[in-house]
Write an enzyme that holds these catalytic residues in place. Sequence first.
Site, short mmCIF file in Angstrom:
data_model
loop_
_atom_site.label_atom_id
_atom_site.label_comp_id
_atom_site.label_asym_id
_atom_site.label_seq_id
_atom_site.Cartn_x
_atom_site.Cartn_y
_atom_site.Cartn_z
N HIS A 147 -35.56 -4.60 3.94
CA HIS A 147 -34.43 -5.13 5.14
C HIS A 147 -33.17 -4.60 4.58
O HIS A 147 -32.39 -4.23 5.84
CB HIS A 147 -34.33 -6.67 5.25
CG HIS A 147 -33.91 -7.24 6.34
ND1 HIS A 147 -32.73 -7.62 6.55
CD2 HIS A 147 -34.31 -7.36 7.49
CE1 HIS A 147 -32.37 -8.18 7.74
NE2 HIS A 147 -33.56 -7.76 8.62
N CYS A 148 -32.70 -4.54 3.53
CA CYS A 148 -31.44 -4.02 3.22
C CYS A 148 -31.09 -2.51 3.40
O CYS A 148 -29.93 -2.19 3.84
CB CYS A 148 -30.94 -4.26 1.71
SG CYS A 148 -31.28 -5.70 1.09
N ILE A 149 -32.30 -1.85 3.59
CA ILE A 149 -32.05 -0.39 3.62
C ILE A 149 -32.45 0.21 5.02
O ILE A 149 -32.79 1.32 5.35
CB ILE A 149 -32.73 0.31 2.79
CG1 ILE A 149 -34.40 0.10 2.77
CG2 ILE A 149 -32.58 0.10 1.21
CD1 ILE A 149 -35.37 0.91 1.72
#
Length: 366
Positions: free
Chosen positions: A356-358
């Site tokens: 989700h962060c990337i």
Amino acid sequence: MAKRIIGTTPKEDGFRMPGEFEAQDQIFMIWPERPDNWRDGAKPVQIAFTNVAKAISRFTPVTMLVSQSQYQNARYQLPADVRVLEVSNNDSWVRDCGPSFVINDKGELRANDWTFNAWGGLVDGLYFPWDQDDLVAQKVCELERVDSYRTDDFVLEGGSFHVDGQGTVLTTEMCLLSEGRNPHMSKEDIENKLKEHLNAEKILWLGDGIDPEETNGHVDDVACFVAPGEVACIYTEDEKSPFYEAAQDAYKRLNQMTDAKGRQLKVHKLTCPAKNVTIKKQFRIDTVEGTMPREDGDICIASYMNFLITNKGVIVPQYGDENDALALKQVQEMFPDREIVGVNTVEVVYGGGNIHCITQQQPKAK
């Protein structure tokens, strides 16, 4: 041409941020390369990013943003159906430095361009400088010809909140009230800012996240909306788990909450890994002044919650852990009509984030 919208907010203009479970046009990513964050010159994590991009592209087109020096390498490693564009950056966390898109009922697309300061600026940020990251959202909006709202007076990252697209925002006190972001604003001020820029009516506050040293507790490692009125939350009964207290507190709070429509939240449990993922002393990670060091024995933030919902698929982190299969099963139960795809992202976790962060989704506007 993409213009800056001055003097109004998305809410005033009739725009809302849709839930991640709504239709999407594409996913943005940023190619990793920092040797002071990624081990072994970022070569192992580039393979992981490639695998994530391949998994996503089965459901949604992917655009990979990449620096000048890494363009040819990224183009060679990525499949032909992944678009590769040269965009300067400081690191690869597009969820946090990229645009948060909003849509209206006329089929129009705009975006929020939050001020980005590397998760805390000069107070407790993870690296300096971050100037190129702070330009990523604007550049993406230019590429897509999307008008945007710039919040010069407000620091925020896309991983620090989730929305249900129906007036509810989920976030954490640990992150949004941290000293390094908006110390000039009260909790009420921050709530009002979120409501105006996401078109929300109600803010649901969790307490702590599970990564105080990385992002000051982003919510996307702890909980998310899986449908209107439904959330997923990490859960463990192992008191030795480093995530135990935060997980228990979040689960209890969510079970007592209602959303903006007045619905009692249905809370789905999502397991935690059985074993900690840790930095190993043999990892070759450069030491650079001004960057948070990654040292032998550091516990990484390995959460199955950091998945991406994208059209007919859900891309879920895997760690080679005995609970990997259980996590996939639980996510499948949350999304019975979507295909669940597991990708080993332990190399991404070593650098402080996950799927989700990337990634950052661009919703379908029409």
